[in-house]
Design a protein around this motif. Structure first.
Motif, short mmCIF file in Angstrom:
data_model
loop_
_atom_site.label_atom_id
_atom_site.label_comp_id
_atom_site.label_asym_id
_atom_site.label_seq_id
_atom_site.Cartn_x
_atom_site.Cartn_y
_atom_site.Cartn_z
N GLY A 84 -3.37 1.76 -3.64
CA GLY A 84 -3.18 3.49 -3.69
C GLY A 84 -2.53 3.12 -5.44
O GLY A 84 -2.68 2.43 -5.93
N GLU A 85 -1.38 4.10 -5.67
CA GLU A 85 -0.97 3.67 -7.27
C GLU A 85 0.74 2.91 -6.62
O GLU A 85 0.26 1.94 -6.91
CB GLU A 85 -0.65 4.85 -7.65
N GLY A 86 1.08 2.80 -5.72
CA GLY A 86 2.46 3.10 -5.89
C GLY A 86 3.16 4.09 -5.24
O GLY A 86 2.91 4.95 -5.02
N PRO A 87 4.81 3.39 -4.76
CA PRO A 87 5.63 3.99 -4.20
C PRO A 87 6.02 5.39 -4.21
O PRO A 87 6.97 5.59 -5.26
CB PRO A 87 6.56 3.02 -3.12
N GLY A 88 6.37 6.47 -3.98
CA GLY A 88 6.74 7.29 -3.97
C GLY A 88 8.34 7.63 -3.67
O GLY A 88 8.60 6.69 -2.99
N GLU A 91 8.61 6.99 0.72
CA GLU A 91 7.89 5.20 0.73
C GLU A 91 9.23 4.39 0.39
O GLU A 91 9.22 3.41 0.83
CB GLU A 91 6.85 4.62 -0.62
N PRO A 97 3.67 2.10 2.81
CA PRO A 97 3.15 3.51 2.09
C PRO A 97 2.08 4.37 2.74
O PRO A 97 1.78 4.35 3.76
CB PRO A 97 1.71 1.72 0.95
N PHE A 98 2.01 5.37 1.80
CA PHE A 98 1.55 6.45 2.05
C PHE A 98 2.32 7.22 3.74
O PHE A 98 1.67 7.44 4.35
CB PHE A 98 -0.02 6.72 2.35
N ALA A 102 0.86 12.97 0.41
CA ALA A 102 -0.04 12.52 0.28
C ALA A 102 -0.57 11.31 0.99
O ALA A 102 -2.04 11.51 1.51
CB ALA A 102 -0.16 11.39 -1.57
N ASN A 124 -0.88 -0.83 -1.99
CA ASN A 124 -0.64 -0.05 -3.34
C ASN A 124 -0.55 -0.69 -4.82
O ASN A 124 -0.40 -2.57 -4.03
CB ASN A 124 0.72 0.93 -3.88
N HIS A 202 -7.15 10.36 -5.50
CA HIS A 202 -6.09 9.51 -4.38
C HIS A 202 -5.43 11.36 -4.34
O HIS A 202 -5.75 12.04 -4.61
CB HIS A 202 -5.09 9.04 -5.65
N1 URA Z 1 0.79 7.33 -3.52
C1 URA Z 1 0.53 6.11 -3.53
O1 URA Z 1 0.02 5.61 -4.28
N2 URA Z 1 1.41 5.57 -2.88
C2 URA Z 1 1.31 5.74 -1.54
O2 URA Z 1 2.45 4.33 -0.73
C3 URA Z 1 2.22 6.73 -1.63
C4 URA Z 1 1.32 8.03 -2.29
#
Ligand code: URA
Length: 234
Positions: A84-88, A91, A97-98, A102, A124, A202
């Motif tokens: 994915g992209e990065g933690p929100g 997370e 992650p995730f 999402a 991520n 995503h």
């Molecule tokens: N979106 C992401 O790309 N990664 C995550 O871990 C959570 C949301």
């Protein structure tokens, strides 16, 4: 120097070898000509090592503003790796992650093609939450993509699923557009190893643009078909 078979048979073996002035070592064990697949124990220690490198990163806006590192979730032996992209926010709170909205959608997407989330491996592009959930900057993507490449090599998946534009940029560069490139099988070379890869939207984007879910469903079906064709056990 050439030695014909007749001469060879005339001499004893050691004498012939002496002619070449090479020290030969003879062993009973067969020579190993293939690389070992990293075993789980091996992988765990490589992953620990990678995590330590990420933990020791300095001068990073993301790290400074976040609560903790979000490294990965799932089965390191999985044939499927999702990026994915990065933690929100969630997370960042939980350290996986995730796990927010999402993530809930991702779980349902996987279930729709008969895959249980714990069976895949998820990470991520960036491992610390960007402030206010902003998109990671190009310099950040590039910096963390070094770790991401190492991560891919360690997991060594049969199928790599890149979710969203940031994962695509980190591994294919900035010239591609996710809307054009999604739903196609690609070969991604990471440190001389080729990975079968697919780009798809995503889940956070799908939450904002539910009308795009039809494309995502088509990508998921392609992934399921490939798993079956390659007889991937998941
Ligand atoms: N979106 C992401 O790309 N990664 C995550 O871990 C959570 C949301």
């Amino acid at each position: 120097m050439e030695i014909n078979r007749k001469n060879q048979s005339d001499n004893n073996f050691e004498e012939v070898m002496d002619l070449f002035e090479i020290d030969y070592v003879y062993e009973n064990k067969p020579i190993k000509r293939t690389f070992d697949e990293p075993n789980l124990e091996n992988k765990q220690s490589l992953l620990e090592n990678l995590k330590k490198k990420i933990l020791s990163i300095s001068d990073c806006e993301l790290k400074k503003n976040s609560n903790q590192v979000v490294f990965s979730d799932g089965n390191p032996s999985s044939p499927i790796m999702i990026i994915g992209e990065g933690p929100g926010q969630k997370e960042d709170e939980i350290g996986k992650p995730f796990v927010g909205d999402a993530g809930m959608l991702l779980n349902r997407m996987l279930e729709a093609i008969n895959i249980k989330r714990p069976k895949v491996y998820i990470t991520n592009v960036v491992n610390y939450r960007p402030p206010n959930n902003r998109k990671p900057e190009l310099s950040e993507i590039n910096r963390y993509s070094v770790f991401l490449r190492e991560h891919i090599n360690i997991i060594d998946p049969k199928i790599l699923i890149l979710m969203g534009g940031t994962a695509m940029e980190a591994l294919f560069g900035q010239t591609l557009k996710i809307s054009k490139e999604r739903g196609k099988w690609k070969e991604l070379i990471v440190n001389q190893k080729t990975y079968l890869t697919i780009l798809t939207f995503h889940p956070a984007y799908l939450l904002r643009q539910p009308d795009q879910k039809k494309f995502s469903w088509s990508d998921l079906k392609m992934i399921r078909k490939k798993i079956d064709e390659l007889k991937i056990n998941i």
